[in-house]
Enzyme design. Sequence first.
Site, PDB file in Angstrom:
ATOM      1  N   LYS A 194       9.600  42.086  93.044  1.00 50.01           N
ATOM      2  CA  LYS A 194       9.083  41.434  94.256  1.00 50.01           C
ATOM      3  C   LYS A 194       9.830  40.148  94.585  1.00 50.01           C
ATOM      4  CE  LYS A 194       4.569  43.564  94.551  1.00 50.01           C
ATOM      5  NZ  LYS A 194       3.120  43.434  94.347  1.00 50.01           N
ATOM      6  N   ARG A 238       2.439  47.526  86.660  1.00 44.22           N
ATOM      7  CA  ARG A 238       3.070  48.420  87.636  1.00 44.22           C
ATOM      8  C   ARG A 238       4.534  48.025  87.749  1.00 44.22           C
ATOM      9  NH1 ARG A 238       4.065  48.420  93.114  1.00 44.22           N
ATOM     10  NH2 ARG A 238       3.715  50.379  94.220  1.00 44.22           N
TER      11      ARG A 238
HETATM   12  C1  YH5 Z   1       0.553  45.655  93.434  1.00 43.03           C
HETATM   13  O1  YH5 Z   1       0.976  44.541  93.161  1.00 43.03           O
HETATM   14  N1  YH5 Z   1       2.334  46.420  95.107  1.00 43.03           N
HETATM   15  S1  YH5 Z   1       3.617  47.938  97.008  1.00 43.03           S
HETATM   16  C2  YH5 Z   1       8.248  44.299  97.852  1.00 43.03           C
HETATM   17  C3  YH5 Z   1       9.323  44.337  96.978  1.00 43.03           C
HETATM   18  C4  YH5 Z   1       9.241  45.069  95.825  1.00 43.03           C
HETATM   19  C5  YH5 Z   1       8.108  45.779  95.544  1.00 43.03           C
HETATM   20  C6  YH5 Z   1      10.680  42.963  98.330  1.00 43.03           C
HETATM   21  N2  YH5 Z   1       1.391  48.376  95.561  1.00 43.03           N
HETATM   22  C7  YH5 Z   1       1.194  46.530  94.363  1.00 43.03           C
HETATM   23  O2  YH5 Z   1       5.739  47.146  95.055  1.00 43.03           O
HETATM   24  N3  YH5 Z   1      -0.513  48.191  94.044  1.00 43.03           N
HETATM   25  C8  YH5 Z   1       2.395  47.544  95.838  1.00 43.03           C
HETATM   26  O3  YH5 Z   1      10.487  43.675  97.176  1.00 43.03           O
HETATM   27  C9  YH5 Z   1       0.628  47.757  94.629  1.00 43.03           C
HETATM   28  N4  YH5 Z   1      -0.592  46.136  92.864  1.00 43.03           N
HETATM   29  C10 YH5 Z   1      -1.117  47.360  93.160  1.00 43.03           C
HETATM   30  N5  YH5 Z   1      -2.244  47.731  92.553  1.00 43.03           N
HETATM   31  C11 YH5 Z   1       4.683  46.522  97.078  1.00 43.03           C
HETATM   32  C12 YH5 Z   1       5.803  46.537  96.099  1.00 43.03           C
HETATM   33  C13 YH5 Z   1       7.021  45.762  96.426  1.00 43.03           C
HETATM   34  C14 YH5 Z   1       7.101  45.018  97.590  1.00 43.03           C
END
Ligand code: YH5
Length: 293
Positions: A231, A266
């Site tokens: 993230k 995750r």
């Molecule tokens: C979470 O924290 N996150 S989707 C932006 C990124 C990289 C990854 C800019 N679903 C979570 O993974 N479900 C997502 O780089 C989730 N907890 C739970 N339970 C977002 C994501 C991401 C967004």
Amino acid sequence: MAVGEGVDAGTPAARLVARLRGRSPLVMGVLNVTPDSFSDGGRFIEAEAARTRARAMVEEGADIIDVGGESTRPGADWVDVQTERERVIPLVEALQPLGCPISVDTTKAEIMAEAAAAGAAMINDVRALRGEGAAAAVAASEVAVCLMHMQGEPRTMQRHPYYVDVVGEVGDFLAERVGVCEQHGIAAERIVVDPGFGFGKTLTHNLELLAGLEGLAERLGKPVLVGMSRKRMIGTILGDAPLDRRLYGSVAAAVIAVMQGARIVRAHDVGATRDALAVVNAVDGARSERTAA
Ligand code: YH5
């Protein structure tokens, strides 16, 4: 031992709920099934790629695979029920032979019910079952549920995140959602909570949440799931590192979270995360031995 008994007995959901009662950290591998706008591979190719990726994550030691067909990244667009259904439900069915519990990342009650019927073990809801009929859909099944905190809506949540006390407010929200779930008849042992890193939070908010995670876990008394993998918070700490330079920082964040009581991480990079958490878990085992002595 009679047929149907033992550690492998029961539905995928019942087996996952049993593992949630344990102490060792679990790795949830991220399986994105939102088609990227640059590849027009068609449905079949996309489904085949998703199965291959899932198999690789199981080989790397994933304890759960999180299937998401509704992008929840900041600024992402809404996906209609039929599109999400076509992306997610056949995949949940196709992944059953892997024997790895499948989590479905969705906010829609229809998808929750159909995913549970297709063999999903967990519903991962970034809206914490606030959608119409969502709590009832989960209650009518036996799946585990992850309740995540988010301030605002995915499209706009990163514009003006604001808290007086982020750890307290996230805790209040999650406690309230746990209460709603229990009122709907969802058994306490089926519920997992998540502070929602990056969902309506500045870097400072995310760091305060990570620093305060142990208190949050103790207050809520539920297994805590964290998602920081790749993230922006990691990229920013590393001086605006691009996505492909965020692995070591993501693993460090996972270790810090589990050392403060998080139970599920995750992650996109399952093998690296699993190895790091194995080290944390080994030290925790030694600590328990010392305090028991
Ligand atoms: C979470 O924290 N996150 S989707 C932006 C990124 C990289 C990854 C800019 N679903 C979570 O993974 N479900 C997502 O780089 C989730 N907890 C739970 N339970 C977002 C994501 C991401 C967004």
